[in-house]
Design an enzyme around this catalytic site. Structure first.
Site, mmCIF file in Angstrom:
data_model
loop_
_atom_site.group_PDB
_atom_site.id
_atom_site.type_symbol
_atom_site.label_atom_id
_atom_site.label_comp_id
_atom_site.label_asym_id
_atom_site.label_seq_id
_atom_site.Cartn_x
_atom_site.Cartn_y
_atom_site.Cartn_z
ATOM 1 N N ASP A 11 0.870 -1.174 0.000
ATOM 2 C CA ASP A 11 0.000 0.000 0.000
ATOM 3 C C ASP A 11 0.904 1.220 0.000
ATOM 4 O O ASP A 11 1.646 1.449 0.953
ATOM 5 C CB ASP A 11 -0.871 -0.044 1.264
ATOM 6 N N ASP A 53 -4.047 -1.652 -2.034
ATOM 7 C CA ASP A 53 -2.732 -2.280 -2.223
ATOM 8 C C ASP A 53 -2.458 -2.549 -3.700
ATOM 9 O O ASP A 53 -3.302 -3.118 -4.396
ATOM 10 C CB ASP A 53 -2.666 -3.626 -1.486
ATOM 11 N N TYR A 236 1.397 0.533 15.027
ATOM 12 C CA TYR A 236 0.437 0.284 13.952
ATOM 13 C C TYR A 236 0.671 1.270 12.812
ATOM 14 O O TYR A 236 0.621 2.485 13.013
ATOM 15 C CB TYR A 236 -1.007 0.407 14.465
ATOM 16 N N LYS A 239 -2.645 -2.242 8.046
ATOM 17 C CA LYS A 239 -2.771 -3.692 8.218
ATOM 18 C C LYS A 239 -1.851 -4.410 7.236
ATOM 19 O O LYS A 239 -1.397 -3.835 6.257
ATOM 20 C CB LYS A 239 -4.246 -4.092 8.016
ATOM 21 N N ASP A 240 -1.626 -5.703 7.493
ATOM 22 C CA ASP A 240 -0.597 -6.452 6.762
ATOM 23 C C ASP A 240 -1.019 -6.792 5.333
ATOM 24 O O ASP A 240 -0.204 -6.815 4.430
ATOM 25 C CB ASP A 240 -0.273 -7.729 7.532
HETATM 26 P P1 13P Z 1 -4.641 -0.533 5.066
HETATM 27 O O1 13P Z 1 -3.654 -1.403 5.802
HETATM 28 O O2 13P Z 1 -5.301 -1.238 3.964
HETATM 29 O O3 13P Z 1 -3.992 0.746 4.663
HETATM 30 O O4 13P Z 1 -5.812 -0.163 6.074
HETATM 31 C C1 13P Z 1 -5.483 0.428 7.267
HETATM 32 C C2 13P Z 1 -6.602 0.956 8.072
HETATM 33 O O5 13P Z 1 -6.326 1.294 9.209
HETATM 34 C C3 13P Z 1 -7.980 1.046 7.545
HETATM 35 O O6 13P Z 1 -8.837 1.668 8.455
HETATM 36 MG MG MG Z 2 -4.009 2.109 3.277
HETATM 37 MG MG MG Z 3 -4.351 -2.180 2.334
#
Ligand code: 13P
Ligand code: MG
Ligand code: MG
Length: 377
Positions: A11, A53, A236, A239-240
């Site tokens: 991402d 992503d 944080y 997300k992965d």
């Molecule tokens: P992504 O990891 O897809 O960027 O999403 C993160 C997030 O915190 C969505 O609320």
């Molecule tokens: Mg994102």
């Molecule tokens: Mg993402």
């Protein structure tokens, strides 16, 4: 010849929230892949996005963890980051957690799945078919249940009862919170270790499947990303959002056997702020995130390799089909049901996950304000 499939996803910025990359970012990645094909680094390549992503799927002959291929992916993500910055996109460069990785990009932020195999077009693999999975708004543990069911449970994969697969599959499982040198991996064998495999895989946040091998033929059939961004960054950062490559048919489960567990739309850690338990909804490739509380999504493309190891000019988008509509409706119902209890209990992830975000400071501050009241005699 030996062929390597590399699937690398990151991402690096998105429009109006964590939704999808801009068309310019996608075009820059496509141009870079076309140039790498013309320059001879890659045999073939395909650029897609899943939510926010960007994924680069590549075939080549340089083996796994190859410096040139990984540097190419990193530099392509940097180009897309520049365009994300120009457009004022949210989270420009979000998953590029290292300054400049010196060799491969493992542990630097992008999700990586890679398999190298003998591509001789003879038995036991006269034809090479494979699936790629791309997930957004969830952790690598999202693959735990579906891969367990597809490679270890004949209720989902009837092929396991046949002579070619009866010997079972070997699972390499990673401790995803390990932050030391190298990787912390355990090797377990289905069917004799089934219950032990389940004991580990039940914890989606801690343990993840890194690879699976067919025991009858000593062939790798699955590679999945197990990187947890909070283990890399210590906080944080997003997300992965894992990827996986799965070789199918013949000596391996068929695509429909691999896909059938995904009809559950099972709950996984992710969603908004990566802090919730939400169902995983199958969607077509290149779908933006616009759903309920960042409903986690997964896409699946199926490919065949030509004798020259090309694949990008024809593929099947498995979830772009009405046969998955009911699963999507069910996922949305499950999402609404879980969201109806807001922050309470299983609707959110446990504190051990949330401590990588702002929750830790608040809980630490409140901890300091607790008082021990003497017990009444
Ligand atoms: P992504 O990891 O897809 O960027 O999403 C993160 C997030 O915190 C969505 O609320
Ligand atoms: Mg994102
Ligand atoms: Mg993402």
């Amino acid at each position: 010849m030996k062929v390597t499939l590399s699937l690398i996803k990151a991402d690096v910025g998105s429009v109006g929230g964590h939704t999808e990359p801009t068309p310019d970012m996608m075009q820059a990645a496509k141009d870079a892949v076309n140039k790498a094909i013309n320059d001879g680094l890659l045999i073939d390549g395909l650029v897609t996005h899943t939510g926010d992503d960007i994924a680069l799927l590549m075939s080549h002959t340089h083996g796994t963890d190859n410096k040139e291929v990984h540097q190419f992916a990193w530099n392509t993500f940097l180009k897309a980051t520049d365009l994300a910055n120009e457009c004022g996109c949210y989270g420009a460069g979000q998953d590029l957690l290292a300054d400049a990785p010196s060799s491969n990009v493992r542990g630097a932020g992008p999700g990586v799945a890679e398999i190298e195999f003998d591509f001789n077009r003879k038995e036991p693999r006269p034809a090479e078919t494979f699936l790629c999975f791309f997930a957004d708004k969830c952790g690598p543990g999202a693959f735990n249940l579906p891969l367990y069911l597809a490679f270890a449970d004949p209720m989902y994969c009837a092929g396991l009862m046949l002579p070619k697969m009866q010997k079972g599959f070997t699972f390499e499982i990673a401790d995803m919170n390990y932050t030391g040198e190298g990787e912390k991996i355990i090797t377990l064998h289905a069917p004799e270790d089934l219950y032990k495999i389940a004991v580990l895989l039940r914890d989606n946040e801690l343990y993840g499947i890194k690879s699976i091998y067919a025991r009858n033929y000593d062939e790798q059939c699955v590679s999945a990303s197990t990187d947890r961004l909070h283990s890399i960054a210590g906080k944080y950062t997003g997300k992965d959002d894992p990827v996986a490559i799965i070789r199918t048919q013949g000596i391996f489960p068929a695509p429909e056997e691999v896909l059938s567990p995904l009809a559950k739309a099972h709950y996984v850690g992710g969603g908004t702020r990566g802090s919730h338990n939400m169902p995983l909804m199958p969607v077509p490739i290149n779908t933006a995130i616009t759903g309920i509380y960042c409903l986690p999504i997964i896409s699946c493309l199926g490919f065949s390799l030509t004798p020259q190891a090309k694949f990008s000019s024809f593929y099947v988008d498995f979830f772009d089909n009405p046969t998955w509509d009911l699963v999507r409706i069910n996922a949305q119902k499950k999402a609404l049901e879980m969201r109806s209890q807001g922050w309470s209990g299983p609707a959110m992830l446990p504190y051990s996950e949330l401590e990588y975000g702002g929750f830790k400071d608040i809980v630490t501050e409140l901890e300091g304000k607790f008082e021990i009241k003497p017990s009444k005699k």
